[in-house]
Scaffold this active site. Structure first.
Site, short mmCIF file in Angstrom:
data_model
loop_
_atom_site.label_atom_id
_atom_site.label_comp_id
_atom_site.label_asym_id
_atom_site.label_seq_id
_atom_site.Cartn_x
_atom_site.Cartn_y
_atom_site.Cartn_z
CB THR A 69 42.60 37.74 60.17
OG1 THR A 69 42.74 36.63 61.06
CG2 THR A 69 41.30 38.47 60.47
CE LYS A 128 39.41 33.36 62.54
NZ LYS A 128 38.78 34.67 62.84
CG HIS A 170 37.08 38.92 63.82
ND1 HIS A 170 38.15 38.94 62.96
CD2 HIS A 170 37.60 39.19 65.04
CE1 HIS A 170 39.25 39.23 63.63
NE2 HIS A 170 38.95 39.37 64.90
CB SER A 174 46.35 35.74 68.05
OG SER A 174 46.22 37.09 67.64
CE1 TYR A 190 43.47 40.52 62.67
CE2 TYR A 190 44.80 40.04 64.61
CZ TYR A 190 43.57 40.13 63.99
OH TYR A 190 42.43 39.83 64.69
#
Length: 370
Positions: free
Chosen positions: A166, A243, A267, A116, A140
């Site tokens: 994402t 995603k 999510h 992440s 992100y």
């Protein structure tokens, strides 16, 4: 794993679901509710946890199988198992070894990990432990374009092979449970990948914490658009997976932009309560985009039979999140490795009993539709 904290695995752990009750007992309550909770009234989170039971299995009697092969090709890479560790933020909330424990456990089980953006260990440090399987980086998109591209460059230089962007969290979900339990990040846990950009106020939009008070209009103005995704795909050598896809129209758009793959995901029920489950949308999306684009699936997978069902409904592979964190909280790296091994074993057993010697044998006729 010798540099990590060693823990015993509880003797009564028989499946991944068993780790959940131990994690709840071990973790501080605010941490537990941040990890286990969803958005709003958690209707999507609850649906994720029960929807797989709607799909049955078709057993094949006396199959002529000598061995089970679980290898898949993703991004032209050989993966020994159709399982990836999903991108999970702030893993040091669950255990002090955090992402380092998870990546080493995943490698020990020949399973790839998606790191992440909001990891509590830097992407460079995690990459030092990557050996047997490809390592992917979840992005992100940052409000500052330079920061976004610097993150991508760092991932490229560190040896990550795919980029998972994402899309479904441009702003935070309404996390009622977190608010009730007054969750906030401890001072010693930070989004390490964003520290080089910490002087920028834009980081307020990227932490994923509902407790941060940032004007909605500012967040919406800073959120990415499809043009931003197209630009990233054109300017990185990494294969890009998108995603958070839950509709046919968005899946087609992702394919048109040239994404290597899409990840059907809600999510884990953490963003918009009331959206459909991933497994229900998966076959519709597969039918719409065809078989010349890879599809991965997450949200609600808790067993090897769940993995089997997702593959039968059109996924090339799956991502597993919360069970990994529950294993991490319970027994550190050993808990993660054990949890992943249980999933692998359950998948292989399901394949054997349904007459599937390889992943390509897992077709929709192997399950009973609701």
């Amino acid at each position: 794993m010798s540099s990590l904290q060693q823990h015993d695995i509880p003797a009564d752990i028989a499946c991944c679901h068993d780790y959940e009750r131990y994690a709840e007992q071990i973790l501080p309550q605010p941490h537990w509710h941040y990890i286990a909770g969803g958005s709003g009234n958690e209707s999507t989170l609850k649906a994720n946890n029960i929807v797989f039971d709607k799909f049955g299995l078709q057993q094949t009697l006396l199959p002529d199988i000598n061995q089970i092969n679980t290898r898949v090709i993703l991004n032209s890479e050989r993966h020994e198992n159709p399982i990836l560790v999903a991108p999970i933020a702030y893993q040091q909330l669950a255990h002090q070894d955090g992402e380092l424990a998870t990546v080493q456990a995943a490698n020990a089980q020949d399973i790839s990990m998606v790191l992440s953006t909001l990891s509590s260990t830097s992407l460079e440090q995690v990459a030092q432990y990557q050996t047997s399987q490809p390592l992917w980086f979840q992005l992100y998109i940052q409000p500052d374009k330079e920061h976004t591209y610097d993150l991508i460059k760092r991932a490229e230089q560190a040896g990550y092979t795919s980029l998972v962007i994402t899309l479904d969290a441009p702003i935070n979900g309404l996390r009622n449970r977190e608010q009730r339990h007054q969750f906030s990040l401890p001072e010693h846990i930070q989004a390490q990948n964003l520290q080089p950009y910490s002087q920028s106020v834009s980081n307020q939009a990227a932490t994923g914490l509902s407790s941060q008070q940032v004007m909605l209009s500012r967040l919406l103005a800073q959120s990415p658009r499809w043009k931003d995704i197209s630009d990233i795909i054109a300017n990185t050598r990494l294969s890009v997976y998108l995603k958070g896809i839950l509709t046919v129209s968005d899946a087609k758009k992702a394919k048109e932009l040239g994404a290597a793959g899409i990840i059907v995901s809600n999510h884990g029920g953490r963003i918009l309560d009331g959206v459909p489950t991933s497994i229900e949308m998966l076959p519709l999306i597969r039918q719409a985009v065809g078989h010349d684009i890879e599809i991965l699936c997450d949200s609600g997978i808790r067993s090897g039979s769940d993995i089997f069902k997702a593959l039968a409904l059109g996924a090339n592979s799956v991502l597993v999140g919360r069970p990994v964190i529950y294993g991490l909280a319970t027994a550190g790296a050993m808990g993660v490795a054990h949890c992943l091994r249980l999933l692998k074993d359950e998948l292989q057993l399901t394949m054997a009993l349904t007459g599937c010697a390889s992943i390509s044998d897992i077709t929709i006729d192997k399950i009973r539709l609701p």
